[in-house]
Design a protein around this motif. Structure first.
Motif, PDB file in Angstrom:
ATOM      1  N   THR A 169       0.799  -1.329  -0.071  1.00 20.15           N
ATOM      2  CA  THR A 169       0.104  -0.010  -0.015  1.00 20.15           C
ATOM      3  C   THR A 169       0.826   1.290   0.050  1.00 20.15           C
ATOM      4  O   THR A 169       0.310   2.474  -0.194  1.00 20.15           O
ATOM      5  N   ASP A 170       2.136   1.201  -0.198  1.00 23.65           N
ATOM      6  CA  ASP A 170       3.010   2.086   0.166  1.00 23.65           C
ATOM      7  C   ASP A 170       3.536   2.902  -1.025  1.00 23.65           C
ATOM      8  O   ASP A 170       4.671   3.569  -1.107  1.00 23.65           O
ATOM      9  N   THR A 171       2.840   2.772  -2.384  1.00 30.27           N
ATOM     10  CA  THR A 171       3.474   3.257  -3.520  1.00 30.27           C
ATOM     11  C   THR A 171       3.608   4.912  -3.478  1.00 30.27           C
ATOM     12  O   THR A 171       4.810   5.429  -3.989  1.00 30.27           O
ATOM     13  N   GLY A 192       8.413 -10.136   2.597  1.00 28.92           N
ATOM     14  CA  GLY A 192       7.437 -11.047   2.121  1.00 28.92           C
ATOM     15  C   GLY A 192       5.589 -10.561   2.189  1.00 28.92           C
ATOM     16  O   GLY A 192       5.036 -11.554   2.241  1.00 28.92           O
ATOM     17  N   SER A 193       5.567  -9.289   2.148  1.00 32.56           N
ATOM     18  CA  SER A 193       4.144  -8.888   2.283  1.00 32.56           C
ATOM     19  C   SER A 193       3.437  -8.921   0.843  1.00 32.56           C
ATOM     20  O   SER A 193       2.106  -8.508   0.944  1.00 32.56           O
ATOM     21  N   PHE A 194       4.047  -8.994  -0.045  1.00 29.37           N
ATOM     22  CA  PHE A 194       3.530  -9.049  -1.420  1.00 29.37           C
ATOM     23  C   PHE A 194       2.876 -10.635  -1.748  1.00 29.37           C
ATOM     24  O   PHE A 194       3.525 -11.556  -1.263  1.00 29.37           O
ATOM     25  N   ASP A 195       2.107 -10.703  -2.553  1.00 26.85           N
ATOM     26  CA  ASP A 195       1.829 -11.845  -3.394  1.00 26.85           C
ATOM     27  C   ASP A 195       1.665 -11.935  -4.756  1.00 26.85           C
ATOM     28  O   ASP A 195       1.988 -10.673  -5.229  1.00 26.85           O
ATOM     29  N   LEU A 196       1.468 -12.804  -5.623  1.00 29.41           N
ATOM     30  CA  LEU A 196       1.470 -12.465  -7.071  1.00 29.41           C
ATOM     31  C   LEU A 196       0.784 -11.868  -7.662  1.00 29.41           C
ATOM     32  O   LEU A 196       0.863 -11.028  -8.775  1.00 29.41           O
ATOM     33  N   SER A 197      -0.491 -11.464  -7.097  1.00 34.62           N
ATOM     34  CA  SER A 197      -1.375 -10.525  -7.857  1.00 34.62           C
ATOM     35  C   SER A 197      -0.773  -9.216  -7.550  1.00 34.62           C
ATOM     36  O   SER A 197      -1.298  -8.212  -8.310  1.00 34.62           O
ATOM     37  N   ASP A 198       0.275  -9.064  -6.963  1.00 31.60           N
ATOM     38  CA  ASP A 198       0.898  -7.505  -6.785  1.00 31.60           C
ATOM     39  C   ASP A 198       1.953  -7.251  -7.667  1.00 31.60           C
ATOM     40  O   ASP A 198       2.732  -6.510  -7.526  1.00 31.60           O
ATOM     41  N   LEU A 199       2.160  -8.233  -8.590  1.00 32.10           N
ATOM     42  CA  LEU A 199       3.403  -8.300  -9.595  1.00 32.10           C
ATOM     43  C   LEU A 199       3.259  -7.114 -10.375  1.00 32.10           C
ATOM     44  O   LEU A 199       4.090  -6.425 -10.630  1.00 32.10           O
ATOM     45  N   LEU A 202       4.666  -4.240  -8.557  1.00 36.31           N
ATOM     46  CA  LEU A 202       6.104  -4.471  -8.490  1.00 36.31           C
ATOM     47  C   LEU A 202       6.769  -3.873  -9.867  1.00 36.31           C
ATOM     48  O   LEU A 202       7.870  -3.305 -10.072  1.00 36.31           O
ATOM     49  N   GLN A 203       5.793  -4.213 -10.758  1.00 32.92           N
ATOM     50  CA  GLN A 203       6.557  -3.312 -12.314  1.00 32.92           C
ATOM     51  C   GLN A 203       6.341  -2.018 -12.312  1.00 32.92           C
ATOM     52  O   GLN A 203       7.198  -1.456 -13.014  1.00 32.92           O
ATOM     53  N   VAL A 204       5.207  -1.386 -11.631  1.00 32.24           N
ATOM     54  CA  VAL A 204       5.313   0.101 -11.441  1.00 32.24           C
ATOM     55  C   VAL A 204       6.591   0.434 -10.530  1.00 32.24           C
ATOM     56  O   VAL A 204       7.207   1.441 -10.883  1.00 32.24           O
ATOM     57  N   TRP A 205       6.853  -0.375  -9.465  1.00 27.75           N
ATOM     58  CA  TRP A 205       8.001   0.215  -8.589  1.00 27.75           C
ATOM     59  C   TRP A 205       9.300  -0.186  -9.377  1.00 27.75           C
ATOM     60  O   TRP A 205      10.139   0.286  -8.986  1.00 27.75           O
ATOM     61  N   ASP A 206       9.256  -1.103 -10.368  1.00 29.94           N
ATOM     62  CA  ASP A 206      10.582  -1.368 -11.013  1.00 29.94           C
ATOM     63  C   ASP A 206      11.033  -0.050 -11.769  1.00 29.94           C
ATOM     64  O   ASP A 206      12.119  -0.053 -12.233  1.00 29.94           O
ATOM     65  N   GLU A 207      10.327   1.088 -11.779  1.00 30.03           N
ATOM     66  CA  GLU A 207      10.644   2.094 -12.679  1.00 30.03           C
ATOM     67  C   GLU A 207      11.177   3.325 -11.526  1.00 30.03           C
ATOM     68  O   GLU A 207      11.559   4.441 -12.265  1.00 30.03           O
ATOM     69  N   PHE A 208      11.485   3.163 -10.504  1.00 29.83           N
ATOM     70  CA  PHE A 208      11.948   4.026  -9.454  1.00 29.83           C
ATOM     71  C   PHE A 208      13.700   3.871  -9.613  1.00 29.83           C
ATOM     72  O   PHE A 208      13.934   4.420  -8.439  1.00 29.83           O
ATOM     73  N   SER A 209      14.171   3.240 -10.138  1.00 27.24           N
ATOM     74  CA  SER A 209      15.889   3.200 -10.290  1.00 27.24           C
ATOM     75  C   SER A 209      16.338   2.609  -8.930  1.00 27.24           C
ATOM     76  O   SER A 209      17.046   3.566  -8.138  1.00 27.24           O
ATOM     77  N   LEU A 210      15.670   1.528  -8.407  1.00 26.54           N
ATOM     78  CA  LEU A 210      16.080   1.089  -6.943  1.00 26.54           C
ATOM     79  C   LEU A 210      17.331   0.222  -7.062  1.00 26.54           C
ATOM     80  O   LEU A 210      17.510  -0.450  -8.085  1.00 26.54           O
ATOM     81  N   HIS A 227       9.499 -16.032 -11.250  1.00 30.16           N
ATOM     82  CA  HIS A 227       8.733 -15.204 -12.021  1.00 30.16           C
ATOM     83  C   HIS A 227       8.955 -13.769 -11.930  1.00 30.16           C
ATOM     84  O   HIS A 227       9.361 -13.294 -13.127  1.00 30.16           O
ATOM     85  N   ALA A 228       9.113 -13.212 -10.959  1.00 29.82           N
ATOM     86  CA  ALA A 228       9.462 -11.744 -10.709  1.00 29.82           C
ATOM     87  C   ALA A 228      10.665 -11.429 -11.326  1.00 29.82           C
ATOM     88  O   ALA A 228      11.054 -10.425 -12.056  1.00 29.82           O
ATOM     89  N   ALA A 229      11.620 -12.333 -10.951  1.00 30.10           N
ATOM     90  CA  ALA A 229      13.152 -12.029 -11.400  1.00 30.10           C
ATOM     91  C   ALA A 229      13.345 -11.984 -12.915  1.00 30.10           C
ATOM     92  O   ALA A 229      14.109 -11.332 -13.525  1.00 30.10           O
ATOM     93  N   SER A 230      12.295 -12.818 -13.545  1.00 28.56           N
ATOM     94  CA  SER A 230      12.492 -12.927 -14.814  1.00 28.56           C
ATOM     95  C   SER A 230      11.820 -11.595 -15.849  1.00 28.56           C
ATOM     96  O   SER A 230      12.230 -11.533 -16.842  1.00 28.56           O
ATOM     97  N   ILE A 231      11.237 -11.041 -14.891  1.00 30.12           N
ATOM     98  CA  ILE A 231      10.298 -10.193 -15.895  1.00 30.12           C
ATOM     99  C   ILE A 231      10.925  -8.453 -15.312  1.00 30.12           C
ATOM    100  O   ILE A 231      10.672  -7.481 -15.920  1.00 30.12           O
TER     101      ILE A 231
END
Length: 357
Positions: A169-171, A192-199, A202-210, A227-231
């Motif tokens: 919930t912390d976007t 470990g608070s995410f589940d697969l439906s939150d993928l 994570l793709q949105v957060w992927d754009e924050f140069s972490l 699966h997440a590591a692959s995308i």
């Protein structure tokens, strides 16, 4: 050289946080921990720390389970003299899991062998304790305003990596922090608070140069991490998932992550941590442990090969009172390994109960 153990004591220690610590799934205002004091036949004393939490939110172990198993673990160690620290893991091989209980004894035995060789623990491990260690800052969950303020303070203090404890919930927090500090070395820890439906999130957060995303899914959700590591282009760091050397090998085989947060206590001790270090890109995390656990983690941090600054603030930052005679202090984002002795006065003052094994 061999060491024969003579006695063992457990101290139920309660440390009070200066401010409550908020993770993605827990709030800590007090740190309950177990301190082990091992004495050998020569009168040398080694300390270990059992850093399980009171409830099994981080791993299945708890303070109660750790203490209940300790008499059995001690009996396994006194069946014969110990030929070296690695003998601890061998003696404990019949016991499944319970890594933090094992690590408590492992750390104390390492301290005894280092003393027997008249070396610091860092030198005994093969490290270089002459160099200051680069530090990162872990920040608990908070409001947007408070998080931005805390990140700014951490950067001013010289911390070279900032870890935000975040939930799905912390976007808005992550977005606002990145806008305020476009070049800051940020990462997040989800515990470990995410589940697969939150993928998609994570793709949105992927754009924050972490720098990395730490433990987005639960410990056993290997296929989700794969699966997440692959995308995702942001590297995944596994923490709770890596409880054995076999888990580290599985991560590499499945390509379920690229980085490991090594915590010797979570792996069963320094012997296992050394094995994982030899084959992984890694950095070191903390467990909100006392100065005893911090001292052993810092000794490990003096070894070459750290890919990122360690998660480490000064002991005075977390607790009102600690068990060492001197605090470990972070200065300009650096901390030095030193063998600060245990203060018996403080240890006894902070102890709620004491058990002889």
């Amino acid at each position: 050289m061999t060491i024969t153990l003579r006695s063992a004591e457990l101290f139920d220690v309660r440390l009070t946080f200066r401010q409550p610590i908020h993770t993605a799934i827990s709030v800590l205002s007090e740190r309950c921990t177990t301190i082990l004091r091992l004495t050998d036949q020569e009168g040398r004393v080694g300390y270990g720390e059992g850093v399980a939490f009171e409830t099994p939110w981080y791993t299945p172990e708890t303070q109660n389970s750790l203490r209940a198993l300790s008499p059995l673990l001690y009996q396994l160690l006194i069946t014969a003299p110990l030929e070296g620290p690695s003998a601890v893991a061998e003696r404990f091989r019949p016991i499944q899991g319970n890594q933090m209980a094992k690590a408590m004894f492992d750390g104390a035995v390492y301290e005894l062998f280092a003393q027997a060789e008249q070396q610091s623990l860092a030198t005994y491990l093969g490290g270089d304790d002459s160099q200051a260690i680069r530090c990162g800052k872990a920040l608990g969950r908070s409001s947007v305003r408070q998080t931005i303020e805390n990140v700014g303070l951490a950067l001013t203090d010289g911390f070279e990596r900032i870890k935000l404890k975040l939930a799905p919930t912390d976007t808005n927090i992550l977005e606002q922090v990145r806008q305020t500090f476009p070049d800051a070395p940020l990462m997040f820890d989800a515990n470990g608070s995410f589940d697969l439906s939150d993928l998609p999130l994570l793709q949105v957060w992927d754009e924050f140069s972490l720098l990395m995303m730490e433990q987005p899914f639960s410990a056993n959700e290997w296929l989700n991490h794969q699966h997440a590591a692959s995308i995702l282009k942001t590297p995944l760091c596994l923490d709770e998932s890596i409880q054995t050397t076999h888990d580290a090998a599985l991560m590499h085989q499945l390509q379920a992550g690229q980085i490991i947060n090594i915590k010797p206590a979570r792996l069963g001790g320094l012997t296992a941590a050394l094995d994982v270090r030899a084959s992984s890109t890694y950095w070191l995390g903390g467990m909100f442990e006392s100065g005893i656990g911090r001292r052993q983690t810092l000794a490990f941090a003096t070894l070459p090969g750290l890919a990122y600054p360690i998660d480490m603030s000064g002991t005075n930052h977390y607790f009102i009172e600690d068990v060492l005679e001197q605090d470990y202090l972070v200065e300009n984002g650096r901390i030095r390994y030193q063998e600060h002795p245990v203060s018996l006065e403080r240890l006894h003052h902070l102890t709620k109960s004491r058990t002889y094994l």
